[in-house]
Enzyme design. Structure first.
Site, PDB file in Angstrom:
ATOM      1  N   ASP A 131       0.864  -1.531   0.282  1.00 25.39           N
ATOM      2  CA  ASP A 131       0.051  -0.080  -0.436  1.00 25.39           C
ATOM      3  C   ASP A 131       1.064   1.346   0.093  1.00 25.39           C
ATOM      4  OD1 ASP A 131       0.980  -0.837   2.701  1.00 25.39           O
ATOM      5  OD2 ASP A 131      -0.169   0.427   3.370  1.00 25.39           O
TER       6      ASP A 131
ATOM      7  N   ARG B  51       5.826   4.136   5.452  1.00 23.37           N
ATOM      8  CA  ARG B  51       5.955   4.103   7.323  1.00 23.37           C
ATOM      9  C   ARG B  51       5.614   2.455   7.689  1.00 23.37           C
ATOM     10  NH1 ARG B  51      -0.169   5.798   5.613  1.00 23.37           N
ATOM     11  NH2 ARG B  51      -1.225   4.130   6.035  1.00 23.37           N
ATOM     12  N   ASP B  52       5.217   2.099   9.226  1.00 24.76           N
ATOM     13  CA  ASP B  52       5.117   1.069   9.764  1.00 24.76           C
ATOM     14  C   ASP B  52       4.062   0.579   9.074  1.00 24.76           C
ATOM     15  OD1 ASP B  52       3.186   2.921  10.730  1.00 24.76           O
ATOM     16  OD2 ASP B  52       3.846   2.689  13.004  1.00 24.76           O
ATOM     17  N   GLU B  53       4.414   0.340   7.821  1.00 25.96           N
ATOM     18  CA  GLU B  53       2.750  -0.752   7.228  1.00 25.96           C
ATOM     19  C   GLU B  53       3.215  -1.325   5.828  1.00 25.96           C
ATOM     20  OE1 GLU B  53      -1.543  -0.364   6.319  1.00 25.96           O
ATOM     21  OE2 GLU B  53      -0.720   1.859   6.342  1.00 25.96           O
TER      22      GLU B  53
ATOM     23  N   ASP C 281      -5.627  -2.703  -2.521  1.00 23.64           N
ATOM     24  CA  ASP C 281      -5.063  -1.118  -3.486  1.00 23.64           C
ATOM     25  C   ASP C 281      -5.040  -2.206  -4.496  1.00 23.64           C
ATOM     26  OD1 ASP C 281      -5.068  -1.272  -0.726  1.00 23.64           O
ATOM     27  OD2 ASP C 281      -3.780   0.986  -0.795  1.00 23.64           O
TER      28      ASP C 281
ATOM     29  N   TRP D  74     -11.229  -5.948  -1.292  1.00 21.65           N
ATOM     30  CA  TRP D  74      -9.945  -6.244  -0.806  1.00 21.65           C
ATOM     31  C   TRP D  74      -9.568  -8.139  -1.418  1.00 21.65           C
ATOM     32  CZ3 TRP D  74     -11.928  -2.551  -0.032  1.00 21.65           C
ATOM     33  CH2 TRP D  74     -11.589  -0.660   0.244  1.00 21.65           C
TER      34      TRP D  74
ATOM     35  N   GLU E 253      -2.299   9.150   0.113  1.00 19.63           N
ATOM     36  CA  GLU E 253      -3.610   8.261   0.203  1.00 19.63           C
ATOM     37  C   GLU E 253      -4.563   8.808   0.248  1.00 19.63           C
ATOM     38  OE1 GLU E 253      -3.583   5.223   4.202  1.00 19.63           O
ATOM     39  OE2 GLU E 253      -2.074   6.733   3.945  1.00 19.63           O
TER      40      GLU E 253
ATOM     41  N   HIS F  74       0.328   6.429  -2.295  1.00 17.17           N
ATOM     42  CA  HIS F  74      -0.158   5.771  -2.663  1.00 17.17           C
ATOM     43  C   HIS F  74      -0.680   5.205  -3.649  1.00 17.17           C
ATOM     44  CE1 HIS F  74      -0.732   3.936   1.916  1.00 17.17           C
ATOM     45  NE2 HIS F  74      -2.085   2.951   1.489  1.00 17.17           N
TER      46      HIS F  74
END
Length: 912
Positions: A439, A443-445, A452, A503, A715, A736
């Site tokens: 995505d 960042r912390d992802e 997506d 999704w 995003e 994003h």
């Protein structure tokens, strides 16, 4: 006539091909029109032995022709010759070479080895073994993988250019191994080393930055296969005879960054331990493109920000790392922090990274050095540098990293802002297709969010050759899915199984996209079970009316039209979204069954769709054609997915257009509605409205971010507000790609390139004009060759140029011409007169009535044609409304407003 781009499994002359039944593809170039392939002959030879001779085969197939000879042998060299005849009797030949690796993991003897370092040790382990060779080596092939991410060094030289190997999978089910031809690197005495970082296996992952998601210790697995000139063979495999120590990489985490000490790093020697729990059944050969450094970028400027940070700007938000060239003092410490953007005051702003530190630290050795991290990547445009006494821009180079997919698509036009949008789409794709489709990269992802990727998959497949990339990921999806638990919303399934419409639909949509784009039936064969079981799972969770009305749904994620409650899911009924998607994927599963020759299954899923559609219509449409959720997304899905009854489509279209006008000609859609909104408008007679939405430059719109200086997709539509303030960083990624799904509309509608048959074997060329764009070129390197659609509308002339590759055909619809043209391959030019001007207009439906009446002619027209408004006591209020808002309040003025705009703009044109 000649042949080009002769490939096997999408690759040119590959080494170590690990596919038992590979497929061949080639393209035909010819200066003649209407060229088609009449016949081909393929021969595969190794060591003087013919493994396959297809003999002359009358067939037009030139894409993914499956090998049908004797079983290929592993670790052998093969030569392939190809002869093709066309329909004019011309002949052409081509040759290629490939070598095979090992695809049968049962042949391997290596052990997964780890170390006995204490748990608190953060340095990366370095596994090594010294070995001599007996005599002349004629072949040396290395197979390797890791619990973690690894780099291999042979005799002091890095092996290959692959980054972040072995990539990210659910290592408990699939562990990919890589192949490297190292024949030329072998010496009489050799040292083979592997350094292993935590990577995704042991490293910190997820929103909670949780470590040890797959295991508590990194490890390495590898086999070096040697073949000598005398025919003898030797295998150097990881086992207890290897040594392990710590090295210069003192700390390494994907989210947090890396620390490298080159001064005098403390080296700890340990003992190699066999990982007895490791099962070789998970070993799987890698077939997709690896992650590589694909571009090097120099800084565009360096400066000190208002808070004293020394900042370097690379001019582009990207994914990768920074290479540092420096000669400092021994023990000097250099720290490099990363950020996507500056704040409204021009200050370095890493907040969008959330808890990911993204900091690389180097301890210098006092010599001239070139330093870069090994096992991390960052999403950034800016870096802040600490510890350097003298800082010059030429010290820093940004290295762009992503899965090395071939570039296939091009789009550019006369509008530079639209060109920047296309660049932003391309950069967000590159930044997020890093072994899996993430995505966001910063960042912390950085997770494999299915929604997506699903909505962006068509756009991605135009820009890059995604067939192998998505084939790999669909195997990951299948491994994480089941009839009992459904399809996870994130793959690899780090967050725990959880199914949601749109999704989880990626399990069905993406194989279909790959098939349609590349004519690749194998991905449908491999994915069939997962595809139909997802539809079956939904069916098992429907109510007595056959509709999916339970469980949490993301709905139209991040739509702008919800005023109360959980605003992130949008205003569209979440179960309308869920069931619309259910109908969509059921239709695709039925079509997939047809492609695979499964007629009974096709009939079964068609029947499910018909029953569900009838129930859906009773649930969500009134007898007179109103939609229960009259949102932009509700209407767009109704039209694009063919859900509304035929007699109601016109009313729903009017409702959609009115909704847009009520929002001052702005979109309000989220992740689900945005990909289909402009398609639904353009395909149902409202292309002008779609064009207006697309060309908007204020918030929310695609070009708003461009005007704000974005170099990737955001995003959120409003990530940076007009006054420069930032949205809360918790959900405000600057890279994003989901809203970049508009690219598909750009290529199909503005560019006009569409598939009529899978793989572009038959093409629809139907460009649609957009005000504000006077010229556009769209091109894609299809499996058959380059397709080009170029048009220009200027000075009373429309000119259309089309190129159709050999062995294909096309249907061409010219702008402002009703009748289609059927063509074969070749280049075609059409030129004719038009009254259309695509120059941007001064007066539009976005103009306020007051702006219209400021013009003498405008005031006269309003007074003459709308006296009831002109003389109304509410005239001052009406002047503040845009014409679009006025139409929403009083639809009967639409025609009059149109006439007024036409006359004013004609007056403008005449006065120029």
């Amino acid at each position: 006539m000649n042949l080009y781009d002769f490939r096997i499994e999408y690759r040119e002359n590959p080494r170590g091909l690990m596919v038992a039944r590979p497929r061949f593809s080639w393209k035909i170039a010819s200066g003649e029109r209407n060229v088609s392939q009449r016949a081909y002959r393929l021969r595969v030879v190794s060591g003087g032995k013919i493994f396959w001779d297809s003999e002359r085969r009358e067939s037009a197939q030139s894409v993914l022709v499956e090998y049908a000879g004797e079983p290929l042998e592993e670790e052998q060299e093969y030569r392939v010759s190809l002869l093709v005849e066309d329909n004019y009797g011309n002949r052409a030949e081509a040759e290629m070479e490939f070598s095979t690796g090992i695809w049968n993991s049962g042949r391997f003897r290596a052990e997964m080895i780890t170390h006995d370092f204490p748990e608190e040790e953060e340095a990366c382990p370095v596994f090594s073994r010294k070995f001599p060779v007996r005599n002349q080596v004629v072949f040396a092939g290395l197979y390797a993988t890791a619990h973690g991410v690894y780099e291999a060094i042979l005799n002091g030289n890095r092996i290959g250019d692959v980054r972040m190997a072995p990539g990210w999978t659910d290592y408990r089910k699939i562990l990919l191994y890589q192949y490297y031809d190292v024949t030329r690197m072998i010496q009489a005495e050799n040292t083979l080393e592997f350094t292993v970082g935590n990577g995704w296996y042991k490293g910190i992952l997820g929103f909670d930055c949780r470590p040890d998601c797959y295991g508590t210790r990194t490890g390495i697995w590898g086999e070096l296969h040697l073949r000598y000139a005398d025919g003898s063979e030797e295998v150097i495999a990881t086992d207890e005879r290897w040594e392990v120590r710590t090295g210069q990489i003192r700390y390494s985490e994907i989210y947090m960054g890396e620390t490298i000490d080159t001064a005098a790093p403390e080296s700890r020697t340990g003992r190699v331990v066999i990982d007895t729990d490791f099962c070789t059944d998970v070993l799987t050969p890698q077939i997709h493109e690896p992650v590589r450094i694909t571009e090097y970028r120099r800084p565009v400027r360096s400066f000190t920000d208002p808070e004293g940070n020394r900042v370097v700007d690379f001019g582009q938000n990207l994914t990768g790392d920074v290479e540092l060239r420096i000669c400092g003092k021994k023990g000097q410490r250099i720290t490099i922090r990363h950020a996507e953007t500056l704040d409204q005051n021009g200050v370095f702003y890493p907040d969008t990274l959330r808890t990911a530190r993204s900091t690389d630290t180097y301890v210098l050795n006092g010599e001239e050095q070139v330093l870069a991290p090994h096992f991390t990547f960052h999403g950034f445009r800016y870096i802040a540098v600490e510890g350097a006494e003298h800082m010059e821009p030429e010290m820093f180079t940004a290295r762009v990293m992503h899965s090395d997919m071939r570039k296939t698509g091009e789009f550019y036009c006369s509008n530079e802002k639209v060109n920047r949008l296309q660049n932003n789409i391309a950069w967000s794709l590159r930044g997020n297709f890093l072994d899996i489709p993430t995505d966001c990269p910063q960042r912390d992802e950085r997770l494999g969010w299915m929604g997506d990727a699903q909505v962006f998959s068509w756009t991605a497949a135009f820009n890059r050759e995604t067939a192998l990339f998505f084939t790999k990921w669909m195997r990951d999806v299948a491994a994480a899915s089941s009839l009992e638990n459904g399809v996870p919303h994130v793959v690899p399934d780090l967050l725990g199984s959880f199914s949601s419409a749109a999704w989880s639909d990626a399990a069905v949509v993406i194989p279909w996209v790959v098939y349609q784009t590349y004519g690749d039936v194998r991905i449908l064969e491999e994915s069939w079970q997962c595809m139909h079981e997802w539809v079956d799972y939904i069916g098992n969770h429907t109510d007595e009316n056959g509709l999916w009305m339970t469980g949490y749904q993301y709905g139209d994620w991040l739509a702008l039209d919800r005023e109360m409650g959980d605003k992130s899911v949008g205003a569209t009924d979440v179960y309308l979204v869920a069931n619309a998607c259910y109908l969509y994927v059921t239709d695709l599963v039925a079509k997939t069954a047809c492609v695979l020759g499964k007629e009974e299954e096709a009939a079964y899923y068609r029947a499910i769709r018909e029953r569900t559609l009838e129930s859906f219509r009773r649930e969500y449409y009134t007898e007179r054609g109103r939609v229960v959720s009259e949102t932009q997304t509700g209407c767009a899905l109704s039209l694009y997915f063919g859900l509304a009854r035929g007699e109601h489509r016109e009313r729903i279209l009017r409702t959609l257009v009115t909704n847009i006008e009520n929002h001052q000609n702005h979109l309000t859609t989220g992740f689900v509605g945005t990909p289909y909104l402009c398609h639904a408008l353009s395909e149902n007679g409202a292309h002008e409205t779609a064009s207006l939405l697309f060309m908007r430059e204020d918030l929310p719109s695609w070009l708003y971010a461009v005007n704000q200086g974005a170099t990737t997709l955001w995003e959120r539509w409003d990530a940076i507000l007009p006054d420069g303030t930032m949205q809360h960083p918790g959900l405000n990624s600057m890279n994003h790609y989901a809203n970049g799904a508009i690219g598909d509309w750009m290529y199909r509608k503005i560019g006009g390139i569409n598939q009529l048959e899978a793989g572009y074997h038959r093409v629809l060329i139907r460009p649609m004009l957009v005000r504000g764009i006077e010229e556009a070129t769209t091109a894609i390197e299809s499996p058959y060759g380059r397709i080009v659609s170029h048009w220009r509308c200027r000075e009373g002339i429309i000119r259309v140029e089309v190129k159709i590759p050999a062995n294909t055909g096309a249907v061409i619809y010219l702008p402002e011409r009703a009748e289609p043209l059927e063509t074969g391959s070749g280049e075609y030019v059409f030129e004719y007169e038009t009254q259309t001007s695509l120059q941007a207009l001064r007066f539009t439906m976005d103009s306020t009535l007051g702006e219209i009446m400021e013009e003498e002619e405008g005031q006269r027209l309003v007074q003459e044609m709308l006296p009831e408004i002109f003389n109304s006591p509410m005239i001052e209020y009406a002047k503040r409304m845009t014409l679009a808002e006025g139409i929403s309040a009083a639809p009967e003025v639409r025609e009059v407003y149109g006439i007024i705009l036409k006359r004013l703009n004609e007056g403008e044109k005449g006065g120029q």
